[in-house]
Design a protein around this motif. Structure first.
Motif, short mmCIF file in Angstrom:
data_model
loop_
_atom_site.label_atom_id
_atom_site.label_comp_id
_atom_site.label_asym_id
_atom_site.label_seq_id
_atom_site.Cartn_x
_atom_site.Cartn_y
_atom_site.Cartn_z
N ASP A 117 0.86 -1.19 0.00
CA ASP A 117 0.00 0.00 0.00
C ASP A 117 0.89 1.24 0.00
OD1 ASP A 117 -1.75 2.10 0.47
OD2 ASP A 117 -2.79 1.10 2.12
N GLU A 118 0.93 1.97 -1.11
CA GLU A 118 1.81 3.14 -1.22
C GLU A 118 1.44 4.25 -0.25
OE1 GLU A 118 2.50 4.44 -5.21
OE2 GLU A 118 2.96 2.41 -5.90
N ASP A 119 0.20 4.26 0.25
CA ASP A 119 -0.21 5.28 1.22
C ASP A 119 0.50 5.10 2.56
OD1 ASP A 119 -1.90 6.48 -0.60
OD2 ASP A 119 -3.66 5.35 0.07
N LEU A 120 1.16 3.96 2.76
CA LEU A 120 1.87 3.70 4.01
C LEU A 120 3.32 4.19 3.98
CD1 LEU A 120 0.55 0.10 4.75
CD2 LEU A 120 -0.28 2.29 5.66
N ILE A 121 3.72 4.87 2.89
CA ILE A 121 5.09 5.37 2.75
C ILE A 121 5.12 6.86 3.07
CG2 ILE A 121 7.04 5.75 1.20
CD1 ILE A 121 6.04 3.40 -0.47
N ASP A 122 5.89 7.24 4.10
CA ASP A 122 6.14 8.64 4.40
C ASP A 122 7.36 9.11 3.62
OD1 ASP A 122 6.04 11.19 5.62
OD2 ASP A 122 7.43 10.53 7.17
N ASP A 123 8.43 8.29 3.65
CA ASP A 123 9.66 8.61 2.94
C ASP A 123 10.37 7.29 2.65
OD1 ASP A 123 11.63 10.15 1.77
OD2 ASP A 123 12.60 10.69 3.67
N TRP A 124 11.23 7.28 1.64
CA TRP A 124 11.98 6.07 1.31
C TRP A 124 13.31 6.45 0.70
CZ3 TRP A 124 13.60 4.90 -3.64
CH2 TRP A 124 12.99 5.63 -4.66
N SER A 125 14.25 5.52 0.79
CA SER A 125 15.54 5.70 0.12
C SER A 125 16.14 4.33 -0.18
CB SER A 125 16.51 6.52 0.97
OG SER A 125 16.81 5.84 2.17
N ARG A 126 16.86 4.30 -1.27
CA ARG A 126 17.60 3.09 -1.65
C ARG A 126 18.87 3.09 -0.81
NH1 ARG A 126 18.09 -0.15 -6.57
NH2 ARG A 126 16.27 0.92 -7.36
N ARG A 127 19.26 1.93 -0.33
CA ARG A 127 20.52 1.85 0.43
C ARG A 127 21.67 2.33 -0.45
NH1 ARG A 127 21.64 -1.89 4.88
NH2 ARG A 127 23.55 -2.16 3.72
N ALA A 128 22.64 3.00 0.14
CA ALA A 128 23.76 3.57 -0.62
C ALA A 128 24.52 2.50 -1.41
CB ALA A 128 24.72 4.29 0.33
N ASP A 129 24.58 1.28 -0.88
CA ASP A 129 25.31 0.21 -1.58
C ASP A 129 24.44 -0.52 -2.60
OD1 ASP A 129 23.66 -1.28 0.07
OD2 ASP A 129 25.29 -2.24 1.17
N GLY A 130 23.17 -0.10 -2.74
CA GLY A 130 22.28 -0.68 -3.75
C GLY A 130 21.70 -2.03 -3.40
N THR A 131 21.87 -2.47 -2.15
CA THR A 131 21.43 -3.83 -1.78
C THR A 131 20.03 -3.90 -1.18
OG1 THR A 131 22.43 -3.64 0.41
CG2 THR A 131 23.81 -4.57 -1.36
N GLY A 132 19.34 -2.77 -1.07
CA GLY A 132 18.02 -2.83 -0.47
C GLY A 132 17.33 -1.48 -0.41
N ILE A 133 16.23 -1.45 0.37
CA ILE A 133 15.39 -0.27 0.48
C ILE A 133 15.11 0.02 1.95
CG2 ILE A 133 13.23 -1.58 0.29
CD1 ILE A 133 13.67 1.69 -1.51
N GLN A 134 14.99 1.30 2.28
CA GLN A 134 14.63 1.74 3.62
C GLN A 134 13.39 2.61 3.51
OE1 GLN A 134 18.37 3.70 4.37
NE2 GLN A 134 19.10 1.99 5.62
N ILE A 135 12.37 2.28 4.28
CA ILE A 135 11.11 3.01 4.21
C ILE A 135 10.72 3.50 5.60
CG2 ILE A 135 8.63 2.80 3.77
CD1 ILE A 135 9.31 0.95 1.46
N LYS A 136 10.44 4.80 5.68
CA LYS A 136 9.88 5.37 6.90
C LYS A 136 8.36 5.33 6.69
CE LYS A 136 9.71 9.41 9.80
NZ LYS A 136 9.92 10.85 9.86
#
Length: 117
Positions: A79-98
């Motif tokens: 559900d995209e409405d559950l994303i406040d902010d996001w970023s790709r990990r600097a090393d490209g190995t994953g995702i971080q979602i607030k």
């Protein structure tokens, strides 16, 4: 049969078989084992007005990473409405979602597709 003929026959056979065979550790572009998915889920809730993420996260950020430092190709959430902010990990190995907390208890599920390195 002279040695030269045997080597030529073996070499000719290898050439005929090579297009359909791959050396160990080499994957074809359409090889389904080249990619895999990783999913994790969290419950976003409020307890006495305080926001809670279960299971607990560091700094209120939900993170999903590939295995063995493989590279993340794409990601999605349930559900995209559950994303406040996001970023790709600097090393490209994953995702971080607030996460964004609605006024009800919900489940956040993040799925990433990884490419084996």
């Amino acid at each position: 049969m002279p040695m030269r003929t045997i080597i030529a026959a073996v070499a000719a056979g290898a050439v005929l078989l090579a297009p359909g065979l791959l050396a160990p550790g080499v994957a074809a572009a359409d090889d389904p084992d080249e990619f895999y998915k990783v999913s994790r889920s969290w419950t976003l809730t409020r307890v006495d007005g305080e926001r809670r993420i279960v299971p607990r996260t560091e700094d209120g950020v939900c993170e999903v990473t590939c295995h063995n430092e493989d590279i993340m190709r794409e990601w999605r959430v349930n559900d995209e409405d559950l994303i406040d902010d996001w970023s790709r990990r600097a090393d490209g190995t994953g995702i971080q979602i607030k996460p964004e907390f609605p006024n009800r208890t919900v489940k956040l599920r993040i799925t990433i597709e990884c490419e084996r390195s």
